[in-house]
Design an enzyme around this catalytic site. Sequence first.
Site, PDB file in Angstrom:
ATOM      1  N   GLU A  82       0.778  -0.923  -0.045  1.00  0.00           N
ATOM      2  CA  GLU A  82       0.218  -0.288  -0.279  1.00  0.00           C
ATOM      3  C   GLU A  82       0.916   0.772   0.036  1.00  0.00           C
ATOM      4  O   GLU A  82       1.250   1.092   0.784  1.00  0.00           O
ATOM      5  CB  GLU A  82      -0.808  -0.027   1.289  1.00  0.00           C
ATOM      6  CG  GLU A  82      -1.503   0.887   1.513  1.00  0.00           C
ATOM      7  CD  GLU A  82      -2.239   1.446   2.763  1.00  0.00           C
ATOM      8  OE1 GLU A  82      -3.252   2.207   2.444  1.00  0.00           O
ATOM      9  OE2 GLU A  82      -2.369   0.947   3.496  1.00  0.00           O
ATOM     10  N   GLU A 134      -9.219  10.357   4.898  1.00  0.00           N
ATOM     11  CA  GLU A 134      -9.152  10.123   6.152  1.00  0.00           C
ATOM     12  C   GLU A 134      -9.556  10.186   6.780  1.00  0.00           C
ATOM     13  O   GLU A 134      -8.662  11.737   7.779  1.00  0.00           O
ATOM     14  CB  GLU A 134      -7.656   8.922   6.516  1.00  0.00           C
ATOM     15  CG  GLU A 134      -7.417   7.694   5.350  1.00  0.00           C
ATOM     16  CD  GLU A 134      -6.595   6.794   5.643  1.00  0.00           C
ATOM     17  OE1 GLU A 134      -6.253   5.643   5.391  1.00  0.00           O
ATOM     18  OE2 GLU A 134      -5.306   8.187   6.295  1.00  0.00           O
TER      19      GLU A 134
END
Length: 246
Positions: A142, A227
């Site tokens: 990631e 986020e």
Amino acid sequence: MFRFISALPFALGALKLASAATVLTGQYTCDTAGDYTLCNDQWGIANGVGSQTSTLISASGSTISWSTNYTWANNPNDVKTYANVLSNTAKGVQISQISSFPTTWDWYYETQSSGLRADVSYDMWTGTAQTGTAASSSSSYEIMIWLSGKGGIQPVGSLKTSGISLAGYTWNLWSGTTETWTTLSFVSADGDITSFNAELTPFFQYLVENEGVSASQYIQAIQTGTEAFTGTAELVTTSFSVSLSG
């Protein structure tokens, strides 16, 4: 960080215009438009109290605009959501074969509460297979690029290297392990980058040359969004695009 991608995003057409904005309210509700899928991804809401909506403003071909409005409280170190767009076209190319990887992202906070804890970030996934789903068993790495981080939040893992110069900005690299993949996060050392116009290839070249990432890894998924940890905000993306050629 882990995020759920709905296996059955619904499509409301290839073209969305501002006059017919689509508002997503469900935990994993998605909408496909142009080259992208917008998802109101609320994978971590069990760790907080609040709500979120995401609005598809417009999409045409390789360009999309959207906004996310949220309020979250409790457990300030836990991510509650990652409202994001997934590129449906920029994938399936090995790092060693990338010839062009341009992106633009213009965004701003329409509103934000004092002490907001949130990031604005790219979330890109690579693996050994040409195709694969983000945050799944097919993911090897990631790779995040944080254009903003509010409230003292930190990426997964620990600080690895400071003062990296890429794409005209300075970055600090964080490294950690989540689930079955390694997370590598470039965090802006220059403060908020609200108008990002860059070639992404140098970020991957850096990881190949300095962090042991294999150049044979495939780009499997590219997401961009925010986020949310805690606080209230409305984040608006006026224009985003990304393309990948091999």
